[in-house]
Motif scaffolding. Structure first.
Motif, PDB file in Angstrom:
ATOM      1  N   HIS A   1       0.864  -1.277  -0.070  1.00 14.78           N
ATOM      2  CA  HIS A   1      -0.027  -0.027  -0.041  1.00 14.78           C
ATOM      3  C   HIS A   1       0.846   1.218   0.040  1.00 14.78           C
ATOM      4  O   HIS A   1       1.893   1.273   0.746  1.00 14.78           O
ATOM      5  N   PRO A   2       0.458   2.250  -0.976  1.00 12.68           N
ATOM      6  CA  PRO A   2       1.370   3.377  -0.940  1.00 12.68           C
ATOM      7  C   PRO A   2       1.629   4.159   0.394  1.00 12.68           C
ATOM      8  O   PRO A   2       2.557   4.594   0.778  1.00 12.68           O
ATOM      9  N   TYR A   3       0.517   4.058   1.327  1.00 12.60           N
ATOM     10  CA  TYR A   3       0.452   4.711   2.590  1.00 12.60           C
ATOM     11  C   TYR A   3       1.434   3.864   3.420  1.00 12.60           C
ATOM     12  O   TYR A   3       2.164   4.693   4.270  1.00 12.60           O
TER      13      TYR A   3
ATOM     14  N   GLY B   1     -13.936   8.457  -2.720  1.00 13.11           N
ATOM     15  CA  GLY B   1     -12.939   7.551  -3.113  1.00 13.11           C
ATOM     16  C   GLY B   1     -12.057   7.230  -2.174  1.00 13.11           C
ATOM     17  O   GLY B   1     -12.247   7.165  -1.049  1.00 13.11           O
ATOM     18  N   CYS B   2     -10.894   7.016  -2.535  1.00 13.53           N
ATOM     19  CA  CYS B   2      -9.748   6.586  -1.509  1.00 13.53           C
ATOM     20  C   CYS B   2      -9.454   7.475  -0.602  1.00 13.53           C
ATOM     21  O   CYS B   2      -9.032   8.795  -1.055  1.00 13.53           O
ATOM     22  N   ARG B   3      -9.455   7.350   0.804  1.00  9.21           N
ATOM     23  CA  ARG B   3      -9.109   8.444   1.642  1.00  9.21           C
ATOM     24  C   ARG B   3      -7.889   9.092   1.339  1.00  9.21           C
ATOM     25  O   ARG B   3      -7.467  10.108   1.968  1.00  9.21           O
ATOM     26  N   PHE B   4      -6.920   8.196   1.152  1.00  7.23           N
ATOM     27  CA  PHE B   4      -5.602   8.495   1.012  1.00  7.23           C
ATOM     28  C   PHE B   4      -5.130   9.395  -0.343  1.00  7.23           C
ATOM     29  O   PHE B   4      -4.115   9.924  -0.317  1.00  7.23           O
ATOM     30  N   ALA B   5      -6.197   9.436  -1.271  1.00  6.37           N
ATOM     31  CA  ALA B   5      -5.860   9.959  -2.503  1.00  6.37           C
ATOM     32  C   ALA B   5      -5.314  11.234  -2.561  1.00  6.37           C
ATOM     33  O   ALA B   5      -4.336  11.572  -3.115  1.00  6.37           O
ATOM     34  N   PRO B   6      -5.770  12.349  -1.582  1.00  8.77           N
ATOM     35  CA  PRO B   6      -5.224  13.637  -1.651  1.00  8.77           C
ATOM     36  C   PRO B   6      -3.543  13.748  -1.443  1.00  8.77           C
ATOM     37  O   PRO B   6      -3.143  14.626  -1.702  1.00  8.77           O
ATOM     38  N   ARG B   7      -3.236  12.631  -0.790  1.00  5.35           N
ATOM     39  CA  ARG B   7      -1.840  12.676  -0.441  1.00  5.35           C
ATOM     40  C   ARG B   7      -1.062  11.440  -1.064  1.00  5.35           C
ATOM     41  O   ARG B   7       0.087  11.493  -1.088  1.00  5.35           O
ATOM     42  N   CYS B   8      -1.657  10.798  -1.771  1.00  4.54           N
ATOM     43  CA  CYS B   8      -0.933   9.453  -2.528  1.00  4.54           C
ATOM     44  C   CYS B   8      -0.041   9.710  -3.791  1.00  4.54           C
ATOM     45  O   CYS B   8      -0.744  10.415  -4.720  1.00  4.54           O
ATOM     46  N   PRO B   9       1.024   9.567  -3.796  1.00  4.67           N
ATOM     47  CA  PRO B   9       2.005   9.862  -4.897  1.00  4.67           C
ATOM     48  C   PRO B   9       1.519   9.165  -6.109  1.00  4.67           C
ATOM     49  O   PRO B   9       1.862   9.465  -7.076  1.00  4.67           O
ATOM     50  N   GLU B  10       0.792   8.143  -5.868  1.00  8.50           N
ATOM     51  CA  GLU B  10       0.285   7.321  -6.967  1.00  8.50           C
ATOM     52  C   GLU B  10      -1.228   7.287  -7.407  1.00  8.50           C
ATOM     53  O   GLU B  10      -1.625   6.419  -8.232  1.00  8.50           O
ATOM     54  N   ALA B  11      -1.755   8.272  -7.064  1.00  6.93           N
ATOM     55  CA  ALA B  11      -3.086   8.415  -7.213  1.00  6.93           C
ATOM     56  C   ALA B  11      -3.587   8.480  -8.402  1.00  6.93           C
ATOM     57  O   ALA B  11      -2.883   9.221  -9.304  1.00  6.93           O
ATOM     58  N   MET B  12      -4.392   7.670  -8.953  1.00  8.33           N
ATOM     59  CA  MET B  12      -5.143   7.770 -10.237  1.00  8.33           C
ATOM     60  C   MET B  12      -6.394   8.408 -10.294  1.00  8.33           C
ATOM     61  O   MET B  12      -7.064   8.515  -9.326  1.00  8.33           O
ATOM     62  N   PRO B  13      -7.075   8.642 -11.338  1.00 13.87           N
ATOM     63  CA  PRO B  13      -8.478   9.289 -11.487  1.00 13.87           C
ATOM     64  C   PRO B  13      -9.438   8.463 -10.737  1.00 13.87           C
ATOM     65  O   PRO B  13     -10.146   8.927 -10.109  1.00 13.87           O
ATOM     66  N   GLN B  14      -9.291   7.276 -10.917  1.00  8.89           N
ATOM     67  CA  GLN B  14     -10.365   6.335 -10.457  1.00  8.89           C
ATOM     68  C   GLN B  14     -10.371   6.414  -8.817  1.00  8.89           C
ATOM     69  O   GLN B  14     -11.213   6.267  -8.173  1.00  8.89           O
ATOM     70  N   CYS B  15      -9.031   6.713  -8.434  1.00 11.77           N
ATOM     71  CA  CYS B  15      -8.935   6.712  -6.829  1.00 11.77           C
ATOM     72  C   CYS B  15      -9.874   7.737  -6.028  1.00 11.77           C
ATOM     73  O   CYS B  15     -10.195   7.696  -5.090  1.00 11.77           O
ATOM     74  N   ARG B  16      -9.960   8.799  -6.913  1.00 13.10           N
ATOM     75  CA  ARG B  16     -10.843  10.047  -6.393  1.00 13.10           C
ATOM     76  C   ARG B  16     -12.441   9.673  -6.475  1.00 13.10           C
ATOM     77  O   ARG B  16     -13.166  10.454  -5.906  1.00 13.10           O
TER      78      ARG B  16
ATOM     79  N   MET C   1     -14.011   4.242  -3.770  1.00 10.15           N
ATOM     80  CA  MET C   1     -13.190   3.443  -2.609  1.00 10.15           C
ATOM     81  C   MET C   1     -13.069   2.323  -2.734  1.00 10.15           C
ATOM     82  O   MET C   1     -13.608   1.403  -2.923  1.00 10.15           O
ATOM     83  N   PRO C   2     -11.630   1.919  -2.477  1.00 11.95           N
ATOM     84  CA  PRO C   2     -11.105   0.695  -2.791  1.00 11.95           C
ATOM     85  C   PRO C   2     -11.313  -0.205  -1.552  1.00 11.95           C
ATOM     86  O   PRO C   2     -11.634   0.194  -0.499  1.00 11.95           O
ATOM     87  N   VAL C   3     -11.523  -1.477  -2.072  1.00 13.48           N
ATOM     88  CA  VAL C   3     -11.825  -2.214  -0.710  1.00 13.48           C
ATOM     89  C   VAL C   3     -10.722  -3.128  -0.287  1.00 13.48           C
ATOM     90  O   VAL C   3      -9.676  -3.379  -1.172  1.00 13.48           O
TER      91      VAL C   3
ATOM     92  N   ARG D   1      -5.944  -2.377   0.552  1.00 14.70           N
ATOM     93  CA  ARG D   1      -6.983  -1.640   0.054  1.00 14.70           C
ATOM     94  C   ARG D   1      -6.568  -0.474  -0.907  1.00 14.70           C
ATOM     95  O   ARG D   1      -6.040   0.480  -0.328  1.00 14.70           O
ATOM     96  N   CYS D   2      -6.402  -0.835  -2.128  1.00 13.63           N
ATOM     97  CA  CYS D   2      -5.768   0.109  -2.872  1.00 13.63           C
ATOM     98  C   CYS D   2      -6.111  -0.546  -4.346  1.00 13.63           C
ATOM     99  O   CYS D   2      -6.009  -1.652  -4.775  1.00 13.63           O
ATOM    100  N   HIS D   3      -6.280   0.510  -5.243  1.00 11.98           N
ATOM    101  CA  HIS D   3      -6.860   0.315  -6.831  1.00 11.98           C
ATOM    102  C   HIS D   3      -5.597  -0.310  -7.454  1.00 11.98           C
ATOM    103  O   HIS D   3      -5.571  -0.936  -8.489  1.00 11.98           O
ATOM    104  N   LEU D   4      -4.298   0.036  -6.872  1.00 11.79           N
ATOM    105  CA  LEU D   4      -3.027  -0.530  -7.417  1.00 11.79           C
ATOM    106  C   LEU D   4      -3.122  -2.232  -7.434  1.00 11.79           C
ATOM    107  O   LEU D   4      -2.326  -2.842  -8.142  1.00 11.79           O
ATOM    108  N   HIS D   5      -3.870  -2.842  -6.455  1.00 13.37           N
ATOM    109  CA  HIS D   5      -3.766  -4.096  -6.168  1.00 13.37           C
ATOM    110  C   HIS D   5      -4.999  -4.362  -6.083  1.00 13.37           C
ATOM    111  O   HIS D   5      -5.587  -4.800  -4.870  1.00 13.37           O
TER     112      HIS D   5
HETATM  113  S1  SF4 Z   1      -6.108   3.591  -4.095  1.00 16.06           S
HETATM  114 FE1  SF4 Z   1      -5.162   5.076  -5.068  1.00 16.06          FE
HETATM  115  S2  SF4 Z   1      -4.823   6.916  -3.950  1.00 16.06           S
HETATM  116 FE2  SF4 Z   1      -5.838   5.206  -2.595  1.00 16.06          FE
HETATM  117  S3  SF4 Z   1      -3.753   4.176  -2.042  1.00 16.06           S
HETATM  118 FE3  SF4 Z   1      -4.133   3.195  -3.736  1.00 16.06          FE
HETATM  119  S4  SF4 Z   1      -3.207   4.334  -5.507  1.00 16.06           S
HETATM  120 FE4  SF4 Z   1      -3.219   5.530  -3.669  1.00 16.06          FE
END
Ligand code: SF4
Ligand SMILES: Nc1ncnc2c1ncn2[C@@H]1O[C@H](COP(=O)(O)OP(=O)(O)OP(=O)(O)O)[C@@H](O)[C@H]1O
Ligand SMILES: [Mg+2]
Lengths: 339, 370
Positions: free
Chosen positions: B272-274, B308-323, B326-328, B358-362
């Motif tokens: 997870h990016p966080y 969306g993803c609560r970490f999105a505003p701070r996530c260096p890897e955020a994608m449009p989908q993230c906002r 909400m990932p499960v 919990r991340c759209h990357l995974h």
């Molecule tokens: S879902 Fe998107 S914003 Fe949230 S942690 Fe994963 S990459 Fe970052």
């Protein structure tokens, strides 16, 4: 540690007592009018020589510092000279009245704390809920109501209308027990005299409630806010987490800590019970120190007034000492910080 | 400092245990979709927003995350001690087969101390400053029905001894402020284990202590865990402590669990990016060349968390989908390490093999969105 604590606190009170005695002494000399003239006011015509003689007798012709030293020396032994208005030694007059006031104060004190501590703690348990809001309004009334007004209302309602309680005096004279301590309830108990006890209590209730009301209000507020602070502390949560029942968490751990800062307010309020009872004793024709003071002021009976004021000051100092002692018992950190 | 069991009375306190055997058993604690919020004038603070988590006997599970992410709220919810205006709004806390949230107050009180104990962050404020530590310990023992009177005093001394307090009998008469921070925390731990609990929730037990004491206190907890087969839920934001003392870890962000798995996986291969961000905040000992990267920004406002993803505003890897979405929390394929250990028959290795993110990357293996 205890010896040091007590010794140090006693030592610290000396300047306060000296200051008060100085003020008391000076007020007599700074107030307009000559004490001798006051003294002789009712004695008809006197010669100038007689006045000078009296001046010398009371050392009024000496320099002020000397007079003060003489005054202090006598005051320490309880000698305030004769009362102008009663012609008897001031000490005698005061010791005669003191038990009545002590009895009343003690009752008011017990009533105030018996109401205020549970009420404040309960209000703190559920802040802003029905009980807390009710207590807040009642306390506000208690603080803002002039004491004598509540006294008069109670007197009219319970005394004059309903005839439930007597409205003046200390006891039904016919029932008065033999004086041992001077406190009627105690004397009645000692004599095993139920009728006297009932009469004494009936006479005490109204003035005691009237006096207790503002104190109860203040202390309730203080216990409440102090308790709310304590209830939010970790050790209360930890006590619960250890499985202690709620009554123990609140009644032992939280209350003990909440009472530490409350003790000071209680001491001040008790001082006010003692000294602030002039009006109430007057309203209820209760023969205590307060009423004595009112009469003494009206009669410009300076020695008596001086003695009463000093008595009040000493009791304030004593109460604050007691408060420090109680705080030190409740909280070991106080003991160390002030030792 | 070594902490050995010196007192005979303690033999009765210590439980017989087969820690490794118990680790694979059913969880002693299973938190399911727990929700806790604080009603404030600004609106509802969703401090704990549907977390699920389990702890097995003999296991240490760490709950990590930045300040304000809801770790303490989660711990207090398990104990049912959330202070007002907070309240538990949903979920289950299954402890030893029963849902604590369904118990009566009296039943819950008998769980506290006897079955689940808590260690607080600041040992100075956790102890009543006006009472001697011995009295507080004896009171705990008496309340829990463990011992009374002289027996309780002896037991209390034995407990202080067991947590490594020198001259335990004399220390009984000390007030909390007369003890050093480390000693105070030992007293708190002694009180926590007094009722022989199955689970200890330690909420940042070393945060208020200086560094040299931190390791001592953690070692004490680890030792007690081994001796008594305790399960420990360890709340901390110190990843060094997590790496050294926990078997599994759950990473919390803004009231949710965003990653969960064996500590070795979290530390070596954070997905997870966080979690990666948290690791980059930790200075590496003896490697001043490795730069520290703090996570930019701050934890979101929990009254109105971002969509969306609560970490999105701070996530260096955020994608449009993230906002938007909400990932499960999804189960991820096991790492090479766990595969290897499995093949070597070490499936009971620290923390097991299951990890969730919990991340759209995974997108993971699908399903199991706890
Ligand atoms: S879902 Fe998107 S914003 Fe949230 S942690 Fe994963 S990459 Fe970052
Ligand atoms: N009494 C309260 N009233 C209102 N909001 C609260 C209260 N207690 C906690 N919160 C909110 O709940 C959220 C989670 O708080 P919590 O204390 O669980 O965080 P934490 O992860 O333990 O942080 P820390 O590392 O600082 O201990 C925070 O956003 C906080 O503002
Ligand atoms: Mg916290």
């Amino acid at each position: 540690m205890w010896v040091r604590f007590v010794g140090r606190r006693l030592w610290q009170t000396a300047p306060v007592l000296i200051g008060v005695s100085l003020i008391v002494f000076l007020t007599m000399h700074l107030t307009p009018g000559d004490p001798i003239e006051h003294m002789l006011g009712r004695a008809g015509s006197v010669t100038r020589a007689q006045i000078e003689e009296l001046r010398a007798h009371y050392a009024l012709d000496r320099p002020l510092p000397t007079q003060y030293a003489l005054f202090l020396g006598k005051a320490v032994t309880g000698d305030f000279g004769p009362s102008y208005s009663q012609g008897r030694p001031v000490v005698e007059v005061i010791t005669e009245r003191l038990p009545a006031t002590l009895e009343l104060t003690l009752f008011a004190f017990v009533i105030a704390l018996a109401v205020a501590i549970p009420a404040g703690a309960l209000a703190a348990l559920r802040p802003h809920r029905l009980f807390d809001r009710t207590a807040t309004v009642v306390a506000l009334l208690g603080v803002s109501m002039p004491g004598f007004w509540l006294g008069i209302v109670l007197m009219i309602l319970l005394g004059l209308r309903l005839h439930w309680l007597p409205i003046s005096g200390r006891i039904d004279w016919a029932l008065a027990p033999e004086s041992i301590t001077g406190m009627n309830t105690v004397d009645a108990l000692l004599a095993g005299d139920g009728a006297a006890l009932r009469s004494a209590l009936a006479h005490l209730i109204l003035p005691a409630i009237t006096m207790a009301a503002p104190m109860a209000a203040m202390v309730t507020r203080m216990v409440r806010s102090s308790m709310i602070g304590v209830l939010g502390q970790d050790f209360v949560q930890f006590a619960r987490a250890r499985g202690l029942p709620e009554w123990r968490v609140v009644g032992k751990h939280a209350l003990r800590n909440a009472l530490v800062p409350t003790v000071n307010i209680v001491a001040i309020q008790t001082g006010m019970l003692l000294s602030g009872n002039m009006v109430i004793e007057a309203v209820f024709q209760y023969p205590g120190i307060g009423k004595l003071a009112v009469d003494a002021i009206a009669a410009a009976d300076y020695p008596l007034v001086q003695a009463v004021v000093l008595l009040y000051a000493v009791s304030y100092v004593g109460l604050n000492l007691a408060a420090d002692g109680i705080q030190a018992v409740l909280d070991p950190r106080v003991r160390e910080a002030r030792a | 400092m070594s902490v050995d069991v010196r007192h005979e009375a303690l033999q009765t306190v210590t439980k017989p245990l087969q820690v490794e055997e118990r680790r694979q058993g059913a969880p002693i604690l299973a938190v399911k979709k727990l929700r806790t919020c604080f009603d404030t004038y600004r609106g509802q603070v969703r401090a704990v927003d549907g977390i699920s988590l389990s702890v097995r006997p003999g296991e240490t599970v760490a709950l990590v995350g930045e300040s304000g992410c809801g770790k303490s709220a989660a711990a207090l919810s398990i104990m049912r001690l959330v202070p007002p205006p907070g309240r538990i709004t949903g979920g289950q806390v299954i402890f030893d087969g029963q849902d604590l949230l369904a118990l009566s107050r009296a039943e819950m009180r008998r769980i506290r101390g006897r079955r689940i104990a808590m260690v607080f962050q600041d040992p100075l404020t956790a102890l009543n400053p006006t009472l001697r530590v011995g009295a507080q310990l004896v009171e705990t023992l008496a309340t829990q029905g463990a011992a009374r009177g002289r027996a309780a005093r002896q037991r209390a001394v034995a407990l202080l001894d067991a947590v490594g307090i020198p001259a335990a009998a004399e220390r009984m008469r000390a007030y909390p402020h007369e003890l050093s921070g480390g000693m105070r925390q030992r007293v708190v731990i002694a009180m926590a284990i007094a009722g022989q609990p199955d689970l200890v929730i330690a909420d940042e037990p070393t945060t208020a202590l200086d560094v040299t004491l931190q390791a001592q206190i953690m070692e004490l907890l680890a030792k007690l865990k081994e001796e008594r087969g305790l399960a420990i839920l360890l709340i901390t934001h110190d990843l060094g402590i997590v790496a050294n003392f926990a078997d599994r870890a759950a990473v919390m962000y803004a009231g949710q669990i965003v990653a969960e798995g064996p500590v070795a996986d979290l530390v070596r291969e954070p997905l997870h990016p966080y979690a990666r961000g948290l690791l980059r905040c930790v200075p590496r000992l003896g490697r001043p060349d490795v730069p520290i990267h703090p996570i930019h920004g701050s934890v979101p406002d929990m009254v109105a968390p971002p969509a969306g993803c609560r970490f999105a505003p701070r996530c260096p890897e955020a994608m449009p989908q993230c906002r938007q979405e909400m990932p499960v929390l999804k189960r991820q394929p096991p790492t090479a390490r766990t595969i290897r250990q499995n093949s070597e028959g070490e499936s009971l290795a620290r923390g097991g093999t299951v990890r969730r993110v919990r991340c759209h990357l995974h997108p993971g293996e699908g399903g199991n969105g706890r």
